[in-house]
Enzyme design. Structure first.
Site, PDB file in Angstrom:
ATOM      1  N   LYS A 128       0.840  -1.207   0.000  1.00 15.72           N
ATOM      2  CA  LYS A 128       0.000   0.000   0.000  1.00 15.72           C
ATOM      3  C   LYS A 128       0.878   1.261   0.000  1.00 15.72           C
ATOM      4  O   LYS A 128       2.094   1.176  -0.073  1.00 15.72           O
ATOM      5  CB  LYS A 128      -0.934  -0.012   1.205  1.00 15.72           C
ATOM      6  CG  LYS A 128      -1.609  -1.351   1.472  1.00 15.72           C
ATOM      7  CD  LYS A 128      -2.525  -1.834   0.360  1.00 15.72           C
ATOM      8  CE  LYS A 128      -3.198  -3.126   0.818  1.00 15.72           C
ATOM      9  NZ  LYS A 128      -4.031  -3.775  -0.154  1.00 15.72           N
TER      10      LYS A 128
HETATM   11  C1  LIG Z   1      -4.825  -4.929   0.860  1.00 21.44           C
HETATM   12  C2  LIG Z   1      -6.276  -4.834   0.986  1.00 21.44           C
HETATM   13  C3  LIG Z   1      -6.935  -5.325   2.122  1.00 21.44           C
HETATM   14  C4  LIG Z   1      -6.236  -6.059   3.217  1.00 21.44           C
HETATM   15  O1  LIG Z   1      -5.332  -5.272   3.940  1.00 21.44           O
HETATM   16  P1  LIG Z   1      -4.437  -5.970   5.086  1.00 21.44           P
HETATM   17  O2  LIG Z   1      -3.868  -4.823   5.848  1.00 21.44           O
HETATM   18  O3  LIG Z   1      -3.392  -6.772   4.388  1.00 21.44           O
HETATM   19  O4  LIG Z   1      -5.345  -6.804   5.913  1.00 21.44           O
HETATM   20  C5  LIG Z   1      -8.310  -5.145   2.195  1.00 21.44           C
HETATM   21  N1  LIG Z   1      -8.996  -4.533   1.216  1.00 21.44           N
HETATM   22  C6  LIG Z   1      -8.406  -4.066   0.104  1.00 21.44           C
HETATM   23  C7  LIG Z   1      -9.213  -3.368  -0.935  1.00 21.44           C
HETATM   24  C8  LIG Z   1      -7.023  -4.213  -0.057  1.00 21.44           C
HETATM   25  O5  LIG Z   1      -6.432  -3.767  -1.175  1.00 21.44           O
END
Ligand SMILES: *Cc1c(COP(=O)(O)O)cnc(C)c1O
Length: 377
Positions: free
Chosen positions: A180
């Protein structure tokens, strides 16, 4: 190899993590509280609760919204699978809605087409950082008595109207996974509007314990906690929060750089867009994306052609990937009945995520454009 993303981590994060270790307080403590306060300041949210991931943030948001067994939750199938899985954690059932072919996000029209009488809440994802129109969606939710939760895993720093994503809804969940925009290794944040609900979710984060570790250590006498309901261990560590504070201070620079690199892709690939070879991501009418991922969609040739192009890029040393998955096509969720999802299926079959990271050089950017054009002839 040109990777799809490289987190911008440096000596400042390393120093901050080391300082947390040296302080002796490594689990949830003062740095987590500081990170939460800073996060509220940046997003304009009332309350922020630091958590172990966005997935656990979505779970707590569903609990906070009062969703439980027998309820239906409208979700985009076109999202990382955690969006759908979280619904199962509270014993509810996902109701898959289609997305807009342009933005890859839910809209009032796609939600309206999928709503059932069991529907209790909506999880809207700001897909790959592209802000969904949560102002319109919130009005629609209000008119049907539905709770609204935003999955902003990818959307820290994205804007809708004059607001940061995080300021619009009762519950907004963020991720700090290295894929992210900001990272703490693993980690998440839930912003909450209602003070009472925020207090309950803070307790659920640590086993539903009535007193926090910080309060217990700060108290004069012996404080014995009580446990009013079944809780979880969804805490973030102070080491992660120390890194998060540094990352958060870089947010404006990171978003500006990502938007500049995205604009450069938009210019360089404009001819392919006008010739109807690809669809390019662009800011929606009222929003500004952080371009967490730059996802293009091939307009012909289907999944086979997409996979072929990915193969050619890989040969050329470019770490492009398939764009966005569709949960209803995975074995875990194949049994759920749903409305037709044509835009979702087109996006999941034909999209490609291109490399984009803070320290991407002009030469790397030009190589991606050149190899993509070569692959698409
Ligand atoms: C990456 C992602 C998640 C999960 O995030 P984590 O912190 O790894 O649990 C949930 N929703 C979306 C849209 C994502 O891109």
């Amino acid at each position: 190899m040109i990777p799809i993303i490289k987190p911008w981590l440096g000596d400042e994060e390393a120093e901050a993590a080391a300082a947390a270790v040296r302080s002796g307080w490594v689990a949830q403590g003062p740095r987590v509280a500081q990170f939460e306060a800073a996060f509220c300041e940046v997003t304009g949210a009332e309350h922020a609760i630091a958590l172990s991931s966005c997935t656990t943030a979505l779970h707590l948001a569903l609990i906070g919204a009062g969703v439980g067994p027998g309820d239906g939750v409208l979700v985009p199938s076109l999202s990382f699978i955690a969006t759908t899985n979280a619904v199962a954690y509270v014993g509810a059932t996902p109701i898959f809605a289609d997305v807009d072919a342009g933005t890859a996000n839910l809209t009032v029209a796609t939600l309206d087409a999928a709503r059932t009488p069991a529907c209790k809440a909506v999880i809207v994802a700001h897909q790959v950082g592209m802000p969904a129109n949560v102002v319109a969606i919130r009005a629609w939710c209000d008119s049907h008595g539905l709770a609204l939760i935003e999955d902003a895993a990818c959307a820290i720093g994205s804007r809708l109207d004059d607001h940061m994503i995080g300021a619009h809804s009762d519950f907004v969940a963020f991720s700090f996974h290295p894929r992210k925009v900001l990272t703490t290794g693993e980690g998440g944040m839930l912003t909450v509007r209602d003070t009472e609900i925020a207090t309950r979710l803070r307790q659920l984060r640590q086993h539903a314990m009535s007193v926090s570790a910080t309060a217990r250590h700060g108290a004069k006498g012996v404080v014995l906690p009580t446990f009013g309901e079944v809780g979880y261990n969804y805490r973030m560590t102070d080491i992660q929060a120390a890194i998060g504070l540094v990352q958060l201070s870089k947010l404006p620079a990171i978003v500006a750089r990502r938007r500049a690199l995205a604009a450069r892709y938009q210019d360089a690939l404009h001819d392919l867009e006008s010739n109807q070879v690809i669809h390019l991501p662009r800011d929606p009418a009222r929003g500004k994306s952080n371009y967490q991922t730059f996802v293009i969609r091939l307009l012909s040739g289907g999944r086979a052609r997409r996979d072929e192009v990915l193969g050619v890029l890989k040969e050329a040393g470019i770490g492009a990937g398939p764009g966005i998955m569709a949960a209803h096509l995975e074995p875990a969720w194949a049994d759920v009945t749903h409305v037709p999802l044509p835009a979702t299926e087109a996006w999941s079959a034909c999209s490609i995520a291109l490399p984009l990271y803070h320290h991407m050089t002009d030469a790397e950017h030009a190589t991606v454009v050149q190899e993509l054009k070569r692959a698409l002839v």
